[in-house]
Write a protein that holds these residues in place. Structure first.
Motif, PDB file in Angstrom:
ATOM      1  N   LEU A  71      -6.638  14.202 -21.901  1.00  0.00           N
ATOM      2  CA  LEU A  71      -6.592  12.745 -22.029  1.00  0.00           C
ATOM      3  C   LEU A  71      -7.991  12.165 -21.859  1.00  0.00           C
ATOM      4  N   PRO A  72      -8.245  10.988 -22.442  1.00  0.00           N
ATOM      5  CA  PRO A  72      -9.534  10.329 -22.224  1.00  0.00           C
ATOM      6  C   PRO A  72      -9.718   9.962 -20.763  1.00  0.00           C
TER       7      PRO A  72
ATOM      8  N   ALA B 105      -7.392   1.857  -9.611  1.00  0.00           N
ATOM      9  CA  ALA B 105      -6.554   2.972 -10.044  1.00  0.00           C
ATOM     10  C   ALA B 105      -5.093   2.538 -10.173  1.00  0.00           C
ATOM     11  N   ALA B 106      -4.647   1.670  -9.272  1.00  0.00           N
ATOM     12  CA  ALA B 106      -3.270   1.184  -9.333  1.00  0.00           C
ATOM     13  C   ALA B 106      -3.056   0.317 -10.574  1.00  0.00           C
TER      14      ALA B 106
ATOM     15  N   VAL C  52      -7.176   9.510 -17.681  1.00  0.00           N
ATOM     16  CA  VAL C  52      -7.486  10.055 -16.364  1.00  0.00           C
ATOM     17  C   VAL C  52      -8.523   9.156 -15.692  1.00  0.00           C
ATOM     18  N   VAL C  53      -8.245   8.730 -14.482  1.00  0.00           N
ATOM     19  CA  VAL C  53      -9.158   7.872 -13.726  1.00  0.00           C
ATOM     20  C   VAL C  53     -10.025   8.736 -12.818  1.00  0.00           C
ATOM     21  N   VAL C  54     -11.355   8.557 -12.932  1.00  0.00           N
ATOM     22  CA  VAL C  54     -12.301   9.312 -12.115  1.00  0.00           C
ATOM     23  C   VAL C  54     -13.093   8.324 -11.250  1.00  0.00           C
TER      24      VAL C  54
ATOM     25  N   PHE D 274     -16.608  10.087 -21.006  1.00  0.00           N
ATOM     26  CA  PHE D 274     -15.748   8.984 -20.598  1.00  0.00           C
ATOM     27  C   PHE D 274     -15.572   7.990 -21.737  1.00  0.00           C
ATOM     28  N   ALA D 275     -14.378   7.415 -21.791  1.00  0.00           N
ATOM     29  CA  ALA D 275     -14.075   6.416 -22.813  1.00  0.00           C
ATOM     30  C   ALA D 275     -14.626   5.054 -22.435  1.00  0.00           C
ATOM     31  N   VAL D 276     -14.668   4.746 -21.152  1.00  0.00           N
ATOM     32  CA  VAL D 276     -15.135   3.445 -20.678  1.00  0.00           C
ATOM     33  C   VAL D 276     -15.516   3.559 -19.208  1.00  0.00           C
ATOM     34  N   ILE D 277     -16.419   2.689 -18.763  1.00  0.00           N
ATOM     35  CA  ILE D 277     -16.861   2.659 -17.364  1.00  0.00           C
ATOM     36  C   ILE D 277     -16.583   1.280 -16.783  1.00  0.00           C
ATOM     37  N   LEU D 278     -15.911   1.233 -15.636  1.00  0.00           N
ATOM     38  CA  LEU D 278     -15.745  -0.005 -14.875  1.00  0.00           C
ATOM     39  C   LEU D 278     -16.736   0.056 -13.729  1.00  0.00           C
TER      40      LEU D 278
END
Length: 223
Positions: free
Chosen positions: A6-7, A23-24, A32-34, A51-55
């Protein structure tokens, strides 16, 4: 659920509770949350995984969000990963401008609408997956037809050349029409027809290279 393949979404914040909250919010997103607790941790993660995107949180000790984004955008491996900045409402008003200046695609102020954040993330994930599928299809095509990629590129160049030549022909015809309407004489008309003949000759050559046969079109002769 098996999330292999998964991305991935990179969450960067020095506060553990903020990482848990993010994450919630994103738990229903098919990704997948890293988590990363610092800018340094984020850069290390980016060198290992895609990674698909960065927060990215703005206010962090040592390396803040702006410096982290600067290092992300200057590396070939990570420069195209979209960054969404997150910051508290009490932050300085010019921070949004600074965020966009270092390459962020969006800037959200806490507390933000969870639905809005989730929707934005899902859009970037979909774009990431579209690019991944395009790369895979290109690799398959190259494997099946080793010369296909070069052939397609050359074909695109020839199509562009034909379009340019057609534009030149249209311009010559416009000049010819203007000359004839202004009754400036046979010499000007013959010159315009000469240009038309040369441009159509180049067009025939380009079409023959692309399709393997010459064009049927030939210019009318001036009388």
């Amino acid at each position: 659920m098996d999330k292999s393949g998964l991305p991935k979404i990179l969450l960067v914040d020095d506060q553990e509770e903020n990482l848990v909250a993010l994450a919630a919010i994103l738990k229903t997103v098919d990704a997948v949350v890293v988590p990363a607790r610092s800018g340094e941790d984020a850069l290390r993660a980016l060198m290992i995984e895609d990674f698909a995107v960065i927060l990215l949180d703005v206010v962090m000790p040592d390396m803040d969000g702006f410096e982290t984004a600067y290092h992300i955008k200057r590396k070939d491996r990570t420069k195209d990963v979209p960054i969404i900045f997150l910051t508290a409402a009490r932050s300085e008003p010019d921070l949004a401008f600074r965020g966009y200046a270092v390459g962020a695609v969006d800037y959200l102020v806490k507390p933000f609408d969870p639905w809005v954040l989730r929707s934005k993330v899902e859009i970037f994930i979909e774009l990431h997956e579209q690019r991944r599928r395009a790369r895979e299809q290109s690799a398959i095509l190259s494997g099946l037809f080793p010369g296909a990629a070069a052939g397609l590129a050359r074909g695109a160049e020839l199509v562009s050349e034909i379009n340019d030549r057609l534009s030149a022909v249209e311009n010559a015809l416009n000049v010819l029409a203007d000359r004839m309407n202004d009754r400036l004489g046979d010499v000007a008309a013959k010159e315009a027809f000469g240009r038309l003949d040369r441009e159509l000759g180049a067009l025939r050559g380009a079409q023959e290279a692309l399709f393997g046969q010459p064009a049927d079109t030939s210019p009318a002769e001036a009388t």
